[in-house]
Design a protein around this motif. Structure first.
Motif, PDB file in Angstrom:
ATOM      1  N   TRP A  74       2.100  11.367  12.257  1.00 43.36           N
ATOM      2  CA  TRP A  74       2.543  10.779  10.991  1.00 43.36           C
ATOM      3  C   TRP A  74       3.838  10.002  11.189  1.00 43.36           C
ATOM      4  CZ3 TRP A  74       3.483  14.240   6.074  1.00 43.36           C
ATOM      5  CH2 TRP A  74       3.684  13.423   4.961  1.00 43.36           C
ATOM      6  N   ARG A 100       0.219   4.254   0.563  1.00 47.07           N
ATOM      7  CA  ARG A 100      -0.169   5.238   1.576  1.00 47.07           C
ATOM      8  C   ARG A 100      -0.841   4.544   2.763  1.00 47.07           C
ATOM      9  NH1 ARG A 100      -1.329  10.957  -0.578  1.00 47.07           N
ATOM     10  NH2 ARG A 100       0.259  11.087  -2.181  1.00 47.07           N
ATOM     11  N   LYS A 114      -9.710  13.474   6.363  1.00 43.44           N
ATOM     12  CA  LYS A 114      -9.088  12.156   6.475  1.00 43.44           C
ATOM     13  C   LYS A 114      -7.943  12.086   5.482  1.00 43.44           C
ATOM     14  CE  LYS A 114     -13.317   9.914   7.961  1.00 43.44           C
ATOM     15  NZ  LYS A 114     -14.305   8.876   7.700  1.00 43.44           N
ATOM     16  N   MET A 115      -6.755  11.762   5.995  1.00 39.99           N
ATOM     17  CA  MET A 115      -5.559  11.725   5.153  1.00 39.99           C
ATOM     18  C   MET A 115      -5.016  10.308   5.078  1.00 39.99           C
ATOM     19  SD  MET A 115      -3.689  15.176   6.576  1.00 39.99           S
ATOM     20  CE  MET A 115      -4.202  15.007   8.281  1.00 39.99           C
ATOM     21  N   ARG A 116      -4.576   9.912   3.900  1.00 41.20           N
ATOM     22  CA  ARG A 116      -3.840   8.669   3.686  1.00 41.20           C
ATOM     23  C   ARG A 116      -2.457   9.099   3.212  1.00 41.20           C
ATOM     24  NH1 ARG A 116      -5.635   4.821  -0.190  1.00 41.20           N
ATOM     25  NH2 ARG A 116      -4.231   3.453   0.898  1.00 41.20           N
ATOM     26  N   ASP A 157       0.861  -1.179   0.000  1.00 44.50           N
ATOM     27  CA  ASP A 157       0.000   0.000   0.000  1.00 44.50           C
ATOM     28  C   ASP A 157       0.902   1.236   0.000  1.00 44.50           C
ATOM     29  OD1 ASP A 157      -1.829   2.024   0.415  1.00 44.50           O
ATOM     30  OD2 ASP A 157      -2.628   1.205   2.268  1.00 44.50           O
ATOM     31  N   VAL A 203      -0.438   5.082   6.026  1.00 50.20           N
ATOM     32  CA  VAL A 203      -0.631   5.865   7.249  1.00 50.20           C
ATOM     33  C   VAL A 203      -1.937   6.661   7.127  1.00 50.20           C
ATOM     34  CG1 VAL A 203       0.326   7.666   8.727  1.00 50.20           C
ATOM     35  CG2 VAL A 203       1.850   6.028   7.612  1.00 50.20           C
ATOM     36  N   ARG A 204      -2.812   6.452   8.071  1.00 48.97           N
ATOM     37  CA  ARG A 204      -4.104   7.139   8.050  1.00 48.97           C
ATOM     38  C   ARG A 204      -4.214   8.043   9.278  1.00 48.97           C
ATOM     39  NH1 ARG A 204      -4.321   2.557   5.404  1.00 48.97           N
ATOM     40  NH2 ARG A 204      -5.698   2.281   3.638  1.00 48.97           N
ATOM     41  N   ILE A 205      -4.448   9.322   9.003  1.00 52.83           N
ATOM     42  CA  ILE A 205      -4.576  10.322  10.069  1.00 52.83           C
ATOM     43  C   ILE A 205      -5.818  11.148   9.763  1.00 52.83           C
ATOM     44  CG2 ILE A 205      -3.547  12.380  11.118  1.00 52.83           C
ATOM     45  CD1 ILE A 205      -0.811  11.213  10.401  1.00 52.83           C
ATOM     46  N   GLN A 206      -6.567  11.474  10.802  1.00 59.44           N
ATOM     47  CA  GLN A 206      -7.718  12.353  10.619  1.00 59.44           C
ATOM     48  C   GLN A 206      -7.507  13.587  11.477  1.00 59.44           C
ATOM     49  OE1 GLN A 206     -11.562  10.552  10.764  1.00 59.44           O
ATOM     50  NE2 GLN A 206     -12.624  12.504  10.992  1.00 59.44           N
ATOM     51  N   TYR A 253      -4.100  17.635   0.394  1.00 59.85           N
ATOM     52  CA  TYR A 253      -5.404  17.750   1.065  1.00 59.85           C
ATOM     53  C   TYR A 253      -5.756  19.229   1.223  1.00 59.85           C
ATOM     54  CZ  TYR A 253      -4.333  12.923   1.919  1.00 59.85           C
ATOM     55  OH  TYR A 253      -4.002  11.610   1.731  1.00 59.85           O
TER      56      TYR A 253
END
Length: 115
Positions: free
Chosen positions: A105, A19, A29-31, A17, A21-24, A80
């Motif tokens: 991150w 991306r 919502k960021m990948r 994958d 790392v998932r952060i909100q 984003y």
């Protein structure tokens, strides 16, 4: 005249994958790619990261820290655009929140089992 050296770009490993790392942050919502994955990071971020690694965060001047945060923020806003709106709308301390995003991150994308 000297000969030209031709360098063939390395290949991508498409099995992972890109991306993970998932952060909100608020409603955004960021990948994101792992910070140690140079296949997915722009050169500006790699350059800034090399400075951090070579000097160590605690050895940087305040200006160097802010410059690094600026590079990260520019990348995040490029990827984003709604993050800027969300920060302007909800953040009481933007520098603190940028630092929290960067820290999350780095922790989420950390792959060195020794640390």
């Amino acid at each position: 005249m000297s000969e030209q050296t031709v360098i063939t770009p390395s290949t991508f490993d498409e099995s992972e994958d890109p991306r993970p790392v998932r952060i909100q942050y608020g409603d955004v919502k960021m990948r994101l790619p792992r910070l140690d994955d140079s296949t997915q990071l722009p050169l500006a971020m790699i350059s800034a990261g090399i400075m951090i690694v070579s000097k160590g965060w605690n050895n940087l001047t305040q200006e160097e820290k802010l410059n690094f945060m600026g590079v990260i923020l520019a990348y995040l806003i490029r990827e984003y655009p709604l993050l800027e709106v969300e920060m302007d709308r909800k953040s009481g301390d933007k520098l603190k929140d940028i630092g929290l995003i960067i820290n999350a991150w780095a922790k989420a994308g950390h792959t060195d089992p020794k640390a």
